[in-house]
Design a protein around this motif. Sequence first.
Motif, PDB file in Angstrom:
ATOM      1  N   TYR A 136       0.824  -1.228   0.108  1.00 40.60           N
ATOM      2  CA  TYR A 136      -0.023  -0.009  -0.304  1.00 40.60           C
ATOM      3  C   TYR A 136       0.845   1.163   0.053  1.00 40.60           C
ATOM      4  O   TYR A 136       2.165   1.116   0.411  1.00 40.60           O
ATOM      5  N   TRP A 137       0.317   2.386  -0.554  1.00 39.17           N
ATOM      6  CA  TRP A 137       1.182   3.623  -0.551  1.00 39.17           C
ATOM      7  C   TRP A 137       1.157   4.277   0.717  1.00 39.17           C
ATOM      8  O   TRP A 137       0.276   4.057   1.661  1.00 39.17           O
ATOM      9  N   THR A 138       2.440   5.063   1.070  1.00 41.42           N
ATOM     10  CA  THR A 138       2.462   5.922   1.973  1.00 41.42           C
ATOM     11  C   THR A 138       2.852   7.070   1.953  1.00 41.42           C
ATOM     12  O   THR A 138       3.344   7.602   0.366  1.00 41.42           O
ATOM     13  N   LYS A 139       3.084   8.053   2.702  1.00 44.83           N
ATOM     14  CA  LYS A 139       3.549   9.412   2.391  1.00 44.83           C
ATOM     15  C   LYS A 139       5.012   9.263   1.873  1.00 44.83           C
ATOM     16  O   LYS A 139       5.496  10.233   1.142  1.00 44.83           O
ATOM     17  N   GLU A 140       5.793   8.332   2.423  1.00 39.09           N
ATOM     18  CA  GLU A 140       7.186   8.150   2.091  1.00 39.09           C
ATOM     19  C   GLU A 140       7.260   7.567   0.945  1.00 39.09           C
ATOM     20  O   GLU A 140       8.377   7.473   0.495  1.00 39.09           O
TER      21      GLU A 140
END
Length: 403
Positions: free
Chosen positions: A223-227
């Motif tokens: 899943y995507w994250t801010k980083e």
Amino acid sequence: MKRRLFIALTLALSLAVAGCARTSWSGESVNHTQEQKQEQDYEQKQNQKPGPKNIQENPRIEKHHYRTKDLEYPQIDGMVNRNAQEKMNQKLQTYVRKVYSDRIKILSQYEKDKKEFEQDAGAELPPYYSTLNYEIKYLSSEKISLLLINDIGTGGVHGNPQGTVFNFNVKTGNEVPLEDNFSSEKYLSQARHFAINYLAAHPDKYPLYDSKSFGPDDITSYYWTKEGMDFLFPPYAVAPYAAGFVSLPIPDYLMDSPDSRNLDEVNNKQKLIAAQPSFSSYQGNWAQSVGPVEQVAVNLTFSEGMPATVNINAMFGDEATTTGDMYVLFDKNGKAKADFTTKSYTAAMDAAGESKNGKAVITLNNDTITVTISYPVGGEDGKLKAGTYHLEKKSAETQDIIY
């Protein structure tokens, strides 16, 4: 009389001809003007290049229940692009309908098993169940990551949670498979091997990881994250059931998706990663004794296809502190920079002190390494002390922390 009549007829005919000529000229003028305008409009349309649709989507997630309060699922709302919104919602609805259908079968099976259990054991069988909930992992105007967890209980000590991640492209409404986050199989393979090496190097976090039964190709969920992104592992894959779904962060410089904002920077970091093993002679435990009860040490680890791992440890008086593992990239001159957060402990190890953020510069110098530590204004507060330390190699083996 005849002469006057002739003159009158001649004059009338002249006026009529003149009128016709004027009408004809006026008509030609109008037609010419219309054609000119049509040509101008056509050229203008041809010269107008369709610009990007500057639509700033602002999706929001709403909680819904499907036929029972036990099945909770997300729906996306608030978007301008209704087609993309509907496409995403349809996929979520299809999933929850399947969960509901399986739930009916599970509850129906319980009624059969319950009778047999009561007859054989003379006791009541604990109820079977199937619940659904979700977590919003990432939400932006461009991307959405949702983790849906279907927890199924069929008489065991605990349930069997099954996780499904939906990673949506907000613009199109399509799901984004893992490989689409990388421009080539090479970079995807590098990220997977980074994860495998990290799992192997941290048995304290991932005690159930087994290289014989779990390889790079088994990493499929993310899943995507801010980083950047996190790889996701279900219970028992790499950690006990109590740990739940376990994630492993992937550094942004290992990602080089086609929509990366700075491909030059990514390429430069990829080159540095490839060059890190050239510093492998520095791998091991480096230390400097500052005093009888003061010691600063650095553990360095170099692995193929990975950034270097640095761990700075220290003991000052009765307090020990560590930065934990930091990933750094040494440049061609053997210098690397890192931001860190220290965690300090008392000698009795009964309590952790206040964490403090800092910066470190590590320089490799033939037989020694130099570590320069600095903090924002505010002092050290008894933590890892600011200053420059020159360390000598003590062992080729690395260790977790010095006390």
